[in-house]
Design an enzyme around this catalytic site. Structure first.
Site, mmCIF file in Angstrom:
data_model
loop_
_atom_site.group_PDB
_atom_site.id
_atom_site.type_symbol
_atom_site.label_atom_id
_atom_site.label_comp_id
_atom_site.label_asym_id
_atom_site.label_seq_id
_atom_site.Cartn_x
_atom_site.Cartn_y
_atom_site.Cartn_z
ATOM 1 N N ASP A 1 47.491 43.913 53.566
ATOM 2 C CA ASP A 1 48.522 42.954 53.966
ATOM 3 C C ASP A 1 49.912 43.431 53.531
ATOM 4 O O ASP A 1 50.864 43.421 54.322
ATOM 5 C CB ASP A 1 48.203 41.592 53.341
ATOM 6 C CG ASP A 1 48.782 40.431 54.145
ATOM 7 O OD1 ASP A 1 49.007 40.619 55.356
ATOM 8 O OD2 ASP A 1 48.994 39.354 53.575
ATOM 9 N N ASP B 1 44.794 34.361 56.110
ATOM 10 C CA ASP B 1 45.222 33.728 54.874
ATOM 11 C C ASP B 1 44.337 32.545 54.504
ATOM 12 O O ASP B 1 44.437 32.012 53.388
ATOM 13 C CB ASP B 1 46.678 33.267 54.994
ATOM 14 C CG ASP B 1 47.622 34.429 55.255
ATOM 15 O OD1 ASP B 1 47.343 35.529 54.752
ATOM 16 O OD2 ASP B 1 48.628 34.241 55.971
#
Length: 536
Positions: free
Chosen positions: A347, A425
């Site tokens: 990420d 997420d």
């Protein structure tokens, strides 16, 4: 005294969160009907009122037959004390404003067939103009003429846009509820598996379709596959986006079916089976399948309709995340640490590092998530650009939860503004939450201490993510905060309870089970640790 300090501090924070935007609202009415239109202005000119009640109302005069670069051909009596609409072009904004001002006009609206850009001028020109000036779409003015005729009253106002929007609370609620439900569902399925609850046909319903990650090598391969897919999407977005949309429709419809089916099982709804030529069919399953497929198809057809389709996308997204958390199982905390750490690096790299290598300076993650040719409002610093005509919809990947910004009235009028949160997420920390829920089942923890602790850690991580986003004014890779919060919390809880060894090793599912192949070939053992240990 302490209460007064808190009130003052809150007021300062709230006022600091109010930002003036270049988008504003034009309210046109004729006494009986009224309608709002998007306009773009510049605070360096005469500022607009922040509320509709405080805004002055002017008669609106149509001068779109002229560009108003001079006073020739304009009757001063027609303009005096009124707001005028003129066409864009031939001279700069300040010259048009000075001419309108010399004719005693009270406001100037410039109709444009081009993209609406923030009207600017030399710094010395701003002080010479004392009337409000804004750009509007020419097609909006034609629509207003058709609706109201020649008798129109206008109000111009620019409501401030708060950084702290209710959409953040809605997004936080969606994430927390999804994480909690997914973890609870995974734990319930594990309890049913251990208790031998059968869903018919000799296979545990809790086991159906499950995939277990127990090997670090498989985890590394999984993350490498994600990296490859993201890079491919970046270079071949225009083709692969449709493949992903089709896959999402199929996967989300299946996930929604599983969620609804589980809810109906929970409330004790019957299946209503019938047979045709020795084949059994469930009425409930047929109805559920029809409903879920219909929802997925409706989303697929109207996926670019921003005003309301976000509701269906979020519904399908929640179902997708729930089913993913229930289907993918991590066998121990070691696998959780490896997976979440690698995805954290993934990420951060694709959000913060890749902008140094891309041509436009936009990260690969953002480019893929929002679409390389995403239409809509563009912003650069204090400048804004709004399309003058409807744009062909640009396909976007269905990989985010979307909630419209409720306080951004003017911005939504020009182009819908959304708060977004990626499915990853929710899913990535959710896999750890699901493991904690199953571990509570294995140790017979009546208070579900691991599950509850991990959910609280996720909640605090999300709060920190949104706080940093609001303070920095930039989107944040949520995993940068969620992964440390959840992993460290789980490790501390396990260490404090003296169960780190069991929590780290987890289980390899080496229990004799005719419906499941052993995960470690050639090894047949009992449980790695007692399942019925009495714990809190």
């Amino acid at each position: 005294m302490d209460r007064a300090v808190k009130i003052v501090l809150f007021s300062v924070i709230f006022l600091a969160s109010q930002i003036n935007c270049q988008e504003a609202i034009l309210r046109i009415s004729n006494g009986n009907t009224e309608r709002d239109y998007c306009i773009v202005h510049n605070h360096s000119w005469t500022p607009l009122s922040e509320t509709l009640d405080a805004a002055l109302q002017y008669p609106l005069v149509n001068l779109t037959s002229t560009v108003l670069c001079n006073t020739s051909g304009v009757n001063p009596d027609l303009v005096n004390g009124k707001a005028v609409v003129v066409m864009r072009g031939d001279c700069d904004f300040s010259q048009k404003a000075r001419v309108a001002q010399s004719l005693n006009a009270t406001a100037l609206l410039i109709a444009s067939n081009k993209a609406l850009t923030t009207p600017t001028a030399n710094d010395s020109e701003y002080a010479k103009v004392h009337i409000p000036l804004a750009l509007m779409r020419y097609r909006d003015f034609l629509e207003a003429q058709q609706m109201f005729g020649d008798v129109m009253q206008a109000k111009l106002y620019a409501p401030p846009n708060s950084k702290i929007d209710a959409s953040i609370a809605v997004m936080l609620l969606i994430a927390i509820v999804t994480i909690a439900l997914g973890g609870y569902w995974s734990g319930t399925c594990e309890r049913d598996r251990l208790n031998g609850v059968s869903g018919g046909g000799g296979e545990s319903k809790a086991d159906s379709g499950e995939l277990f990650l127990y090997s670090p090598l498989k985890v590394v391969f999984f993350v490498a596959l994600m990296c490859g897919m993201l890079v491919l999407m970046y270079f071949f977005y225009s083709v692969l986006v449709y493949v992903i949309i089709v896959i999402f429709c199929l996967a989300s419809a299946s996930a929604l079916f599983s969620c609804f089916d589980a809810v109906l099982d929970l409330v004790g709804c019957g299946t209503g089976s019938f047979s045709i030529q020795s084949h059994n069919f469930s009425v409930r399953s047929i109805i559920l399948a029809a409903v879920c497929i219909t929802i997925a198809v409706v989303w697929g057809v109207y996926r670019n309709e921003d005003r309301w389709i976000w509701i269906l996308q979020d519904l399908l997204g929640v179902a997708f995340c729930l089913n993913f958390m229930k289907t993918i199982s991590l066998s121990n905390f070691k696998i959780c640490v490896i997976l979440l750490s690698l995805l954290l690096l993934y990420d951060v790299f694709f959000v913060f590092i890749t902008p140094f290598f891309t041509k436009n300076g936009v990260s690969i993650m953002v480019q893929v998530a929002l679409g390389p040719d995403a239409s809509g409002e563009k912003t650069q610093g204090n400048m804004v650009e709004v399309p003058a005509e409807p744009q062909a919809p640009s396909e976007k990947l269905p990989v985010v939860m979307r909630v419209p910004r409720f306080s951004a009235w003017a911005q939504n009028l020009c182009m819908m503004q959304f708060s977004i949160l990626g499915y990853g997420d929710i899913i990535v920390p959710g896999l750890l939450v699901a493991y904690c829920s199953r571990f509570d089942v294995w140790i017979n923890s009546r208070r579900k201490v691991y599950f509850v602790s991990c959910c609280i850690a996720y909640f605090l991580g999300m709060i920190l993510t949104f706080a940093v986003m609001l303070l920095s004014g930039m989107g944040q890779p949520a995993l940068l905060y969620l992964v440390p919060f959840t992993l460290i919390t789980c490790a501390v809880v396990a260490a404090c309870r003296g169960e780190m060894r069991q929590f780290w090793a987890g289980t390899t599912y080496e229990v004799l089970d005719s419906s499941r192949e052993p995960l470690l070939p050639g090894v047949i053992l009992t449980e790695t640790f007692p399942l019925h240990r009495s714990c809190l």
